[in-house]
Scaffold this active site. Structure first.
Site: not given
Ligand code: IVH
Length: 700
Positions: A127, A129, A131, A326, A420, A423, A438, A444
């Protein structure tokens, strides 16, 4: 930062490096989780954690009991009710390349016995991820009862009133949903809404948010839900916590259920049969990333079979059955306008580059941390240089390199200060240390201010009215110079009364006095932590408090511990989790006359309460098991994780302190030793039966 390769670190250096990294991580956790205002990039943060973990892996005996490896995030902030998660909300481990991902699968094959056979496929759900910020929604009898932020993973903030304003979040679930279920997912803002919110904020002169995630966090954590309601927040569901009945056998099926119950899911998701499919998905998501309309920073890979997820369980802060892969960080060029040096609580000097503001992926970047002198020398960063910067989601980026072709002809090498900036005391840098300090100590003001900030911080005295601005102001006016002055503030006759100062009415002054008065009663553990002794973090303070219980006992022991090899010194070292470095820091602190006289005066102002242990403990907690021989039903890793999850310590050798020895095939000498010490010896089946019976008795 000079990074000595881990294998070249001496044990002493490794210890110092661990404590430095731990301190940094805690600082950045606070900025990220509690203040929604990070100072470094995700990539830089990840780098700190990776280095910490690698050193810990090489020196397991140096792992501090309060190492950030065991913790996640920051404690929840004030203002919201706290709710304990029925099932902890953890984070994910990160992969940055194919090798990391490969290692993730190797780890799984080494954990689940039947997967040792390479021909056995591991199906995953992949899936995007997102943000944003994670949130747990609890439904009882199919009605939403509360929404909680992640907080520190165990306790979060009650944001129920706010989540009720989010239209993506169902207030009720259909009949087929379990009686109790916690649905977890991510609250986020679309890119367009984020930009619009920041435009509005800048018109109104408000604070600009660093990125969509901080904007979403800032919008959700509003004490007034009508502000949240005015922000177009969304929610994607991707996981669950407690549930009264099982509703799926696979992650993929669980997604379908969540959707049937009315939740939006992270799309586009796929089922991946093998490694190749996963890599293709990663590349595909990278291509469509900019068209999604919301920020993502990678993909999440989850083992599809829930029975395997269950068995794999959790390591300290993340599940073994999922990983975040990532994306590489975004890069851009800008100019270093200035390099300034900041002074921390311990006197550490951190150089920071002020950058010509530049927009990187929708975020305005103005500063970058340069870490230390060696980092500047190594990259030869100079004022006026054009630099390549990179960020991975946050406002303060890393400087990757200098664009030498654009260097102005008259540029000069940056001269790191020898005194420093605050100070003017000399700076020192120990051999093999990357950081300069320092030497000003008590004179300080920058250090004094940082120490005061620590003293009043949330996990210490928790004096809400004394924020950074007020401390700096009161310090420069001479109202507060040491922690003692805080408690004398009310009776300060030599200065104009607080409420006659500009900006301070009777109400704000009396509010501040109230919060100071409330802080006059403090538990021993928080008090020890508040002293800000180097290496003595929250967990260590708790260890000390639980050992000595009363202030008088603690103080007496600490004073005596400064005599080398005294009984008190030995006792201090015998506390599980207190290493020699920490003991030396403590002894040095309590050997200083000025510290003792400060403590003596403080005692007249405050009451320090005895430590009371809050942990109830399970039947097994604190007991020790040793595994020996080849287990047949599961791998050693799985057996170990299962025991640890029940609170057992797993030891490598048998001693009088061992409570159980579990033997597999060909057990060797440990079985004999166990019999000598009269320790119960169990075979694999007996062990599992013991765990199961005890577990079910405890649940009754
Ligand atoms: S599963 C046990 N699925 O990313 C944790 N997390 O960096 C299970 N996040 O804490 C998390 N998209 O807040 C999961 N498709 C996704 C996600 C996701 C974003 C976040 C989530 C997690 C953080 C980790």
């Amino acid at each position: 930062m000079v990074k000595i390769p881990i294998e070249k670190l001496t044990k002493d250096e490794a210890k110092k490096e661990l404590s430095r990294l731990a301190e940094l991580i805690r600082y950045h956790d606070e900025r990220y989780y509690a203040q929604d205002n990070p100072e470094i990039t995700d990539a830089e943060y990840d780098e700190l954690r990776i280095r910490l973990k690698s050193i810990e892996a090489s020196y397991p005996d140096l792992v501090f009991p309060d190492s950030p490896s065991f913790h996640l995030g920051a404690s929840p902030s004030k203002g919201f009710k706290k709710i304990r998660h029925a099932v902890p909300m953890l984070s994910l481990d990160n992969a940055f390349d194919e090798q990391d991902l490969f290692d993730f699968f190797t780890g799984i094959r080494n954990f689940i016995l039947e997967l040792k056979d390479e021909s056995c496929q591991i199906e995953t759900v992949v899936e995007p991820k997102i943000d944003g910020l994670s949130c747990s929604l609890r439904y009882e009898n199919r009605a939403l009862v509360y929404g909680v932020t992640r907080g520190d993973g165990n306790v979060g903030e009650d944001v129920t009133a706010n989540v009720r304003t989010i239209s993506d979040i169902p207030q009720f679930l259909p009949d087929q949903a379990p009686d109790i279920v916690e649905v977890r997912g991510e609250i986020y803002l679309s890119d367009a809404d984020f930009l619009e919110l920041n435009n509005r904020q800048s018109l109104l002169g408000g604070r600009l948010f660093a990125n969509p995630r901080n904007a979403a966090a800032g919008s959700l954590r509003q004490l007034d839900p009508s502000i949240t309601a005015a922000r177009p927040l969304h929610f994607f569901a991707y996981a669950w916590g407690e549930s009264s009945s099982s509703f799926a056998v696979s992650q993929w099926e669980a997604r379908a259920r969540l959707q049937e119950w009315g939740f939006n899911l992270n799309e586009p998701a796929r089922l991946a049969q093998d490694f190749e499919a996963l890599i293709q998905y990663y590349r595909y998501i990278q291509q469509v990333r900019s068209m999604l309309g919301y920020s993502i920073d990678g993909i999440v890979v989850k083992i599809n079979r829930l029975d395997w997820q269950q068995r794999l369980g959790f390591a300290s802060r993340s599940p073994r059955w999922a990983i975040a892969w990532k994306f590489p960080p975004e890069q851009a060029q800008t100019v270093v306008e200035d390099i300034v040096c900041q002074v921390g609580r311990t006197g550490k000097i951190t150089p920071v580059a002020n950058l010509r503001p530049i927009n990187v992926g929708g975020v305005l970047v103005t500063r970058a941390s340069l870490h230390n002198q060696d980092e500047i020398v190594r990259k030869d960063i100079r004022v006026g240089d054009t630099v390549m910067i990179q960020r991975a989601g946050d406002v303060i980026p890393q400087i990757v390199s200098v664009v030498i072709s654009k260097r102005p002809s008259q540029s000069v090498v940056f001269k790191f200060p020898t005194v420093c900036p605050d100070c003017a005391s000399n700076l020192i840098r120990e051999k093999n240390e990357a950081d300069s300090y320092c030497t000003g100590g008590l004179i300080c003001s920058a250090q004094a201010i940082e120490r005061l900030k620590h003293f009043v911080s949330r996990d210490a005295f928790d004096i809400e009215g004394l924020g950074e601005k007020t401390i700096v102001e009161f310090y420069s006016e001479g109202r507060i110079r040491s922690p003692l002055d805080i408690f004398k503030l009310k009776e300060l006759k030599t200065f104009e009364p607080l409420f006659k100062k500009t900006g301070w009415g009777v109400v704000s002054a009396s509010k501040l006095f109230d919060s100071i008065d409330q802080a006059r009663r403090i538990t021993l553990d928080r008090f020890i932590y508040a002293l800000g002794i180097h290496q003595i973090g929250q967990v260590t303070s708790r260890l000390l408090a639980s050992h000595y219980v009363q202030l008088e006992v603690f103080l007496k022991a600490m004073r005596e511990a400064s005599t080398p090899n005294s009984l008190s010194w030995q006792e201090l070292l015998s506390i599980d989790g207190i290493g020699e470095g920490m003991a030396m820091e403590l002894a040095a602190f309590f050997a200083e006359k000025h510290n003792l006289s400060l403590l003596e005066s403080l005692m007249k102002e405050i009451t320090i309460l005895d430590f009371e242990s809050a942990s109830e403990g399970s039947y097994f907690s604190g007991k020790t098991v040793v595994f020996t021989g080849v287990l047949l039903g599961m791998t050693r890793s799985e057996a170990k994780a299962q025991a640890q999850a029940l609170g057992l310590n797993v030891a490598g050798s048998v001693s009088k302190k061992t409570d159980y020895v579990v033997i597999g095939a060909n057990p060797g000498t440990k079985e004999k030793q166990a019999r000598i010490f009269n320790i119960p010896v169990l075979n694999e089946q007996e062990w599992l039966a013991l765990l199961q019976n005890t577990d079910s008795r405890m649940l009754q």
